[in-house]
Design an enzyme around this catalytic site. Structure first.
Site, PDB file in Angstrom:
ATOM      1  N   ASP A  14       0.877  -1.173   0.000  1.00  0.00           N
ATOM      2  CA  ASP A  14       0.000   0.000   0.000  1.00  0.00           C
ATOM      3  C   ASP A  14       0.912   1.219   0.000  1.00  0.00           C
ATOM      4  O   ASP A  14       1.452   1.604   1.033  1.00  0.00           O
ATOM      5  CB  ASP A  14      -0.903  -0.009   1.228  1.00  0.00           C
ATOM      6  N   LYS A  77       3.234  11.199  -3.442  1.00  0.00           N
ATOM      7  CA  LYS A  77       2.153  10.588  -4.223  1.00  0.00           C
ATOM      8  C   LYS A  77       1.239  11.645  -4.827  1.00  0.00           C
ATOM      9  O   LYS A  77       0.642  11.427  -5.879  1.00  0.00           O
ATOM     10  CB  LYS A  77       1.364   9.652  -3.301  1.00  0.00           C
ATOM     11  N   GLU A 173      -7.160   1.070  -4.652  1.00  0.00           N
ATOM     12  CA  GLU A 173      -7.196   0.922  -3.196  1.00  0.00           C
ATOM     13  C   GLU A 173      -8.547   0.420  -2.674  1.00  0.00           C
ATOM     14  O   GLU A 173      -8.579  -0.479  -1.818  1.00  0.00           O
ATOM     15  CB  GLU A 173      -6.815   2.242  -2.542  1.00  0.00           C
ATOM     16  N   ASP A 196     -13.105   5.156   1.445  1.00  0.00           N
ATOM     17  CA  ASP A 196     -11.657   5.218   1.668  1.00  0.00           C
ATOM     18  C   ASP A 196     -11.207   6.666   1.767  1.00  0.00           C
ATOM     19  O   ASP A 196     -11.107   7.369   0.759  1.00  0.00           O
ATOM     20  CB  ASP A 196     -10.944   4.510   0.512  1.00  0.00           C
TER      21      ASP A 196
END
Length: 615
Positions: A14, A77, A173, A196
């Site tokens: 992850d 990211k 994800e 999420d």
């Protein structure tokens, strides 16, 4: 360290905005691996020491953030696959425009791509896995937000390769989270929502789970919404209160030094965590500015007031994804929480309100995505029982056709991997090439959608409608798009490699596309109807004129007057922008020229037969 299991083991990673985790299947069970200090969560932070030396990754790097923010890179990211200024986010460290419109981070004058920074994080996670498993690892499954576009997915894969990993699969994800939540569930069909909310991104998906088959029905989200935003809001509030009490400008947060902002962000993050379990926290920073100390009381009510605009944005995406999935909230068996930000009580209350049920909190929200990546890795390696995973495209894909229209080839929420194609012809006489513009979006007109790339397909100059070009879209299991354009006269192929699909269009277009398509649905449809009607008129008028010239005196005065009146009505309607009026005028001209067209066909047949000596 041995290498006996290095080829068969696939680790799951992850790669998060704020934190990252790595895991593997051990003795038949998917587990998240801990480092030498017993920590399973690694902050996605890289510190580059002054004067060179090996990068410092994780918790030690995070501790350096407040001291040397200009050499400590976090949230890389958010920059991956992006270009300078596109993210709408200004970090404490320096950035600059890179090659091809990308963005680079600059440390001590040395520029690095976000992929290189992410590779340092992945290299550390690889080392953690090798230490825990006691053998080398070379293969990995890596997760990304569901709304990552092609460029961002490819950039993530490049980061993995830089770290010495063979990236077997890129998994969204929310999909990974559903795998983790659903791996041990009882058999039978059920629909679930995955909510999420992490450090930098928000995704919500609706999935259908049936006997081990995971089918993503729809997904939505925002790539710039998460716990980092909450930290900045809290840091701004703490600054405003400190500034008001110390004669400083409360609006001067943006003028603070990078070190001062980093200190505020660090204490804000600590306050945020504590407010999930208590109603009041004192934010303290000794000697924040000279001899002045920060000591401000922040209540949960203060924090929840700051959260309301963000929770409203999340709620809007939740409602939209239910509509897209054609599912009522009452149809959901459960709502699964993912991401550390879902620990916030106000977030959980918002989820319960939107979906009409309390969310499932049975899994650790920080670890569930990593565990899902491990499940997928176990499936690929054969160490876990086979589950079938079906993902979907987040937005429609198509090409621009004559008149500036969007022609959809792969509709939104198409199951991937996917492949589809159509054949197109030239729109005008003498045309010698066709420009294939690849578009992504939900709007009716090409100009309102996101251009991913384009390619010219040459062919011999041909009359209108004679040249043919086949266009095929293919999306692999990683969500990477390949476009093939084939000249059907020569069978010559052109394969379009879309390397930087986000270069010319800001990411906001992706996130807002669905909302824009709803907001502009009526005007978009009106524009499409008008364009199609005008194209029909442009085809009809010259054809009628040519037919009347060919038949000449064979047309009686009454018929000619009717046709002339219908032609005049079409020409008048073309000046009005009234789509329905033009469609009606076209229809009347079609009706008025029906007999004319029949006689024209008869005349052409007679002339052909005469040439062949049959008459």
């Amino acid at each position: 360290m041995t290498t006996s299991s290095s080829d068969s083991t696939i680790i799951g990673i992850d790669l998060g905005t704020t934190n990252s985790l790595v895991g593997a299947v051990v003795s038949g069970f998917p587990i998240v691996l801990a480092d030498a200090n017993g920590e399973r969560v690694t902050p996605s932070v890289v510190h580059y020491p002054l004067g060179g030396g090996a990068p410092v990754v994780g918790a030690p790097a995070l501790r350096q953030r407040a001291l040397t923010p200009e050499r400590t890179i976090h949230s890389a990211k958010r920059l991956i696959g992006q270009r300078q200024g596109e993210t709408g986010w200004v970090p404490e460290y320096e950035t600059e425009a890179g090659d091809g419109g990308g963005v680079k981070v600059v440390v001590d004058g040395e520029a690095r791509t976000p992929e290189e920074v992410s590779a340092d994080v992945l290299r550390h996670l690889k080392a953690v896995a090798e230490e825990a498993l006691e053998h080398d690892v070379r293969r990995a499954v890596i997760t990304v937000p569901a709304y990552f576009n092609d460029a961002q997915r490819k950039a993530t894969m490049r980061a993995g390769e830089m770290a010495g990993l063979e990236v077997e699969r890129i998994v969204s994800e929310p999909t990974a989270a559903a795998l983790a939540y659903g791996a041990d569930r009882k058999e039978g069909a059920q629909k679930v929502a995955v909510y999420d909310l992490g450090g930098g991104t928000f995704d919500v998906s609706v999935l259908d789970i049936n006997d081990g088959v995971f089918h993503v029905l729809a997904t939505a989200g925002d790539t710039r919404l998460g716990g980092d935003d909450f930290d900045r809001e809290l840091a701004g509030l703490i600054w405003q209160r400190f500034a008001a009490a110390n004669g400083r400008d409360p609006e001067g947060y943006g003028d603070l030094s990078a070190l001062e902002r980093a200190k505020l962000m660090e204490v804000a993050r600590d306050v945020k965590h504590k407010l999930s379990v208590t109603d009041e926290v004192t934010a303290e920073i000794p000697f924040f500015s000279g001899n002045a100390h920060v000591s401000e009381v922040i209540t949960r009510d203060d924090f929840e007031g700051l959260l309301q605009p963000y929770l409203a944005r999340c709620a809007a995406h939740c409602r939209r994804v239910l509509i897209d999935a054609n599912v009522e909230a009452a149809d959901l068996a459960s709502v699964l929480l993912v991401g550390g930000s879902t620990r916030i009580p106000a977030v959980r209350a918002s989820v319960a309100e939107v979906f009409g049920q309390e969310p499932d909190t049975s899994q650790d929200p920080d670890e569930v995505v990593a565990k899902g990546a491990v499940v997928q890795a176990g499936i690929l390696s054969g160490s876990l029982r086979n589950m079938v995973l079906v993902d979907v495209t987040p937005l429609s894909l198509g090409i621009e056709t004559f008149g500036g229209l969007m022609n959809v080839i792969l509709p939104r929420n198409s199951t991937i991997p996917a492949k589809a194609g159509e054949v197109f012809t030239n729109a005008v006489d003498g045309q010698s090439a066709m420009c294939v513009r690849i578009l992504q979006g939900e709007r009716e007109m090409a100009k309102d959608n996101w251009e991913l790339g384009r390619v010219d397909v040459p062919f011999e100059p041909s009359p209108r409608g004679q040249a043919r070009v086949g266009v095929q879209f293919k999306i692999d299991e990683n969500g990477v798009l390949e476009v093939l354009a084939r000249n059907l006269q020569t069978n010559e192929d052109t394969v379009l490699e879309i390397a930087n699909s986000a270069v010319d269009v800001a990411d906001e277009r992706v996130e807002q596309m669905v909302a824009d398509s709803v907001d502009h649905a009526f005007e978009d449809m009106e524009a499409r109807i008008w364009t199609e009607a005008k194209m029909k008129s442009d085809e009809l008028l010259p054809a009628v004129s040519a037919a009347m010239e060919v038949l000449g005196d064979e047309i009686d005065a009454e018929e000619k007057a009717e046709i002339d009146a219908a032609v005049a009505a079409v020409e008048a309607a073309m000046q009005t922008k009234d789509a329905n009026g033009l469609k009606q005028a076209n229809r009347k001209l079609d009706d008025a020229t029906e007999q004319l067209a029949a006689r024209l066909v008869e005349k052409a047949m007679e002339e052909s037969m005469e040439r062949r000596g049959l008459l």
